[in-house]
Design a protein around this motif. Sequence first.
Motif, PDB file in Angstrom:
ATOM      1  N   GLU A  12      -3.398  -9.094   1.939  1.00 41.63           N
ATOM      2  CA  GLU A  12      -4.017  -9.255   3.391  1.00 41.63           C
ATOM      3  C   GLU A  12      -2.700  -8.922   4.214  1.00 41.63           C
ATOM      4  O   GLU A  12      -1.556  -9.158   4.189  1.00 41.63           O
ATOM      5  N   ARG A  13      -3.015  -7.790   4.921  1.00 42.62           N
ATOM      6  CA  ARG A  13      -2.055  -7.154   5.721  1.00 42.62           C
ATOM      7  C   ARG A  13      -1.177  -8.003   6.613  1.00 42.62           C
ATOM      8  O   ARG A  13       0.275  -7.734   6.378  1.00 42.62           O
ATOM      9  N   ASP A  17       2.671  -8.084   6.424  1.00 40.68           N
ATOM     10  CA  ASP A  17       3.653  -7.687   7.550  1.00 40.68           C
ATOM     11  C   ASP A  17       4.527  -8.823   8.324  1.00 40.68           C
ATOM     12  O   ASP A  17       5.715  -8.553   8.688  1.00 40.68           O
ATOM     13  N   GLN A  44      -3.216  -0.709  -1.266  1.00 43.87           N
ATOM     14  CA  GLN A  44      -4.328  -0.813  -0.262  1.00 43.87           C
ATOM     15  C   GLN A  44      -4.099  -2.257   0.411  1.00 43.87           C
ATOM     16  O   GLN A  44      -4.467  -3.289  -0.406  1.00 43.87           O
ATOM     17  N   ALA A  45      -3.945  -2.327   1.625  1.00 41.96           N
ATOM     18  CA  ALA A  45      -4.059  -3.454   2.220  1.00 41.96           C
ATOM     19  C   ALA A  45      -5.370  -3.928   3.023  1.00 41.96           C
ATOM     20  O   ALA A  45      -6.136  -2.969   2.987  1.00 41.96           O
ATOM     21  N   ARG A  46      -5.915  -5.059   3.147  1.00 44.19           N
ATOM     22  CA  ARG A  46      -7.081  -5.415   3.662  1.00 44.19           C
ATOM     23  C   ARG A  46      -6.750  -6.383   4.776  1.00 44.19           C
ATOM     24  O   ARG A  46      -5.751  -6.881   5.059  1.00 44.19           O
ATOM     25  N   GLN A  47      -7.884  -6.401   5.670  1.00 44.74           N
ATOM     26  CA  GLN A  47      -7.943  -7.436   6.889  1.00 44.74           C
ATOM     27  C   GLN A  47      -9.366  -8.296   6.383  1.00 44.74           C
ATOM     28  O   GLN A  47     -10.256  -8.006   6.236  1.00 44.74           O
ATOM     29  N   ALA A  53      -7.165  -1.995   5.735  1.00 44.00           N
ATOM     30  CA  ALA A  53      -6.296  -1.946   6.605  1.00 44.00           C
ATOM     31  C   ALA A  53      -4.960  -1.360   6.591  1.00 44.00           C
ATOM     32  O   ALA A  53      -4.023  -1.823   6.624  1.00 44.00           O
ATOM     33  N   THR A  55      -2.276   1.270   4.106  1.00 46.69           N
ATOM     34  CA  THR A  55      -1.614   1.224   2.776  1.00 46.69           C
ATOM     35  C   THR A  55      -0.298   1.097   3.225  1.00 46.69           C
ATOM     36  O   THR A  55       0.261   1.446   4.236  1.00 46.69           O
ATOM     37  N   PHE A  56       0.641   0.567   2.084  1.00 47.57           N
ATOM     38  CA  PHE A  56       2.045   0.534   2.003  1.00 47.57           C
ATOM     39  C   PHE A  56       2.655   1.096   0.935  1.00 47.57           C
ATOM     40  O   PHE A  56       1.847   1.008  -0.286  1.00 47.57           O
TER      41      PHE A  56
END
Length: 79
Positions: A12-13, A17, A44-47, A53, A55-56
């Motif tokens: 979860e972004r 963050d 891959q991040a998600r919301q 949402a 990538t990192f």
Amino acid sequence: MRVGILATDGVERVELDQPRGALQGAGAKTEIVSLHHGEHGEIQARQFDVNAAGTFPVDRLVADAPSTTTTPSSCPAAP
């Protein structure tokens, strides 16, 4: 201080963050550590667990991380 943040695809972004920003604001250097990374070295991040949402970049894989860690029992501030 260096802090490894363990994360993988689907993180979860906001949950990556916000703590990362707080650590960096306190002067820590953060690295994203993951079990794997995609074709481009990213996760891959998600919301809301549904929407993509961003990538990192992955700084290192768990398999490549140093084996030495600081545990509460070896921390100088621990009783």
